[in-house]
Design a protein around this motif. Structure first.
Motif, PDB file in Angstrom:
ATOM      1  N   ARG A  51      37.321  47.829  32.896  1.00 32.70           N
ATOM      2  CA  ARG A  51      36.693  48.640  34.230  1.00 32.70           C
ATOM      3  C   ARG A  51      35.678  49.376  33.741  1.00 32.70           C
ATOM      4  N   PRO A 104      29.402  45.354  29.377  1.00 32.71           N
ATOM      5  CA  PRO A 104      29.793  44.180  28.851  1.00 32.71           C
ATOM      6  C   PRO A 104      29.924  43.910  27.315  1.00 32.71           C
ATOM      7  N   PRO A 152      39.645  39.067  36.775  1.00 27.28           N
ATOM      8  CA  PRO A 152      38.260  39.612  37.457  1.00 27.28           C
ATOM      9  C   PRO A 152      37.665  40.488  36.470  1.00 27.28           C
ATOM     10  N   VAL A 153      38.219  41.587  35.958  1.00 26.64           N
ATOM     11  CA  VAL A 153      37.572  42.397  35.207  1.00 26.64           C
ATOM     12  C   VAL A 153      37.267  41.716  34.002  1.00 26.64           C
ATOM     13  N   ALA A 189      36.268  38.525  33.329  1.00 26.70           N
ATOM     14  CA  ALA A 189      35.030  37.675  33.500  1.00 26.70           C
ATOM     15  C   ALA A 189      33.873  38.926  33.581  1.00 26.70           C
ATOM     16  N   SER A 190      33.939  40.000  34.372  1.00 25.62           N
ATOM     17  CA  SER A 190      32.915  40.803  34.632  1.00 25.62           C
ATOM     18  C   SER A 190      32.675  41.179  33.454  1.00 25.62           C
ATOM     19  N   GLY A 191      33.682  41.764  32.642  1.00 20.02           N
ATOM     20  CA  GLY A 191      33.438  42.437  31.148  1.00 20.02           C
ATOM     21  C   GLY A 191      32.591  41.698  30.127  1.00 20.02           C
ATOM     22  N   HIS A 231      36.959  32.467  38.384  1.00 16.08           N
ATOM     23  CA  HIS A 231      36.432  33.704  38.202  1.00 16.08           C
ATOM     24  C   HIS A 231      35.053  33.730  37.386  1.00 16.08           C
ATOM     25  N   GLY A 232      34.509  32.355  37.627  1.00 21.35           N
ATOM     26  CA  GLY A 232      33.044  32.301  37.320  1.00 21.35           C
ATOM     27  C   GLY A 232      32.896  31.985  35.761  1.00 21.35           C
ATOM     28  N   ARG A 238      30.684  32.612  30.036  1.00 24.86           N
ATOM     29  CA  ARG A 238      30.153  33.139  31.280  1.00 24.86           C
ATOM     30  C   ARG A 238      28.939  32.525  31.180  1.00 24.86           C
ATOM     31  N   VAL A 268      24.982  32.858  37.046  1.00 28.30           N
ATOM     32  CA  VAL A 268      25.918  32.443  38.178  1.00 28.30           C
ATOM     33  C   VAL A 268      25.511  31.526  39.279  1.00 28.30           C
TER      34      VAL A 268
END
Length: 251
Positions: free
Chosen positions: A108, A112, A132-133, A135-137, A197-198, A225, A229
């Motif tokens: 969090r 990245p 979720p974190v 994927a965004s990481g 989650h992408g 990733r 997106v």
């Protein structure tokens, strides 16, 4: 059993190993859960110059191995005792940063990463909390590689339901088995969760024990990733539905 219980189990193990003063050799071959079986470090490709995260890094040997190849590696473990073992072994290794933290909290707050990997540790964490974190990481174009328990040594295979189950953690040097909760999921369910989650699944490799009296096996998943997106399709995303071991390689 909770994730905190699992961390405490690894604390007991780490403290035991600290008291023993056991010195494990450096890695001569990368493994994802079973020594000398399955893909090696070639699964990563060139890591020179990449910003890398090791989740559940334990003693830190895998992370140090990548740092020696030119990666900038952050090695995160939630167990203070395991973290102390890693600090004692690698007090000042170029390119290696040892962090004691919960994986989700670290992701969090961190910038990245180009590459995130885990040797056997992701199934100890609730996917709804982690993915979720995770994927965004990842930076756009970044990759995720992780090995996950598929079949335990008793022959019990994965579940198609998104629920944890009790497993017995057998740790080197400790005779008593420790019960822990793990998400032992089918590759299909792991893929659905990653896509939700992408992320895009690239490959799944089987890592099976060569011993006839041991049916343990892992699956190594590689995902990415996308650089861009895609826009979500009309309507809400459907949540994956189900029909309803051993310790880390770098222990």
């Amino acid at each position: 059993m909770t994730e905190s219980d699992t961390v405490e189990t690894w604390n007991v193990y780490g403290a035991h190993q600290l008291s023993r003063g056991l010195e494990l050799p450096e890695l001569d071959r990368w493994d994802w859960g079973i020594c000398d079986v399955g893909p090696g470090i070639e699964a990563f490709g060139d890591v020179n110059g990449l910003r890398v995260l090791d989740l559940g890094s334990g003693l830190g040997r895998h992370a140090a191995h990548l740092a020696a190849r030119g990666a900038d590696v952050t090695a995160v473990d939630a167990s203070p005792a395991q973290h102390q073992r890693a600090l004692a072994r690698y007090p000042a290794t170029p390119g290696l940063h040892l962090v004691c933290a919960d994986a989700v909290e670290h992701l969090r707050d961190a910038d990245p990463y180009d590459l995130i990997y885990s040797v056997g540790s992701i199934p100890y964490l609730d996917p709804d909390r982690l993915l979720p974190v995770l994927a965004s990481g990842l930076a756009p174009g970044g990759r995720l590689l992780f090995s996950a328990l598929h079949t335990n040594s008793d022959g019990t295979g994965p579940s198609a339901a998104l629920v944890p189950r009790p497993e017995l953690l057998r740790l080197p040097g400790i005779t008593k088995d420790h019960p822990v909760n793990m998400w032992v999921l089918t590759p299909q369910l792991w893929e659905e969760l990653l896509v939700q989650h992408g992320l895009r699944l690239e490959s799944v490799s089987a890592i099976d024990s060569p011993k006839p009296d041991n049916r343990v096996s892992y699956r190594l998943s590689a995902a990415q990733r996308p650089q861009r997106v895609p826009s979500p399709a009309c309507g809400s995303r459907r949540r994956p539905q189900g029909r309803g071991h051993r310790g880390s390689a770098d222990a």
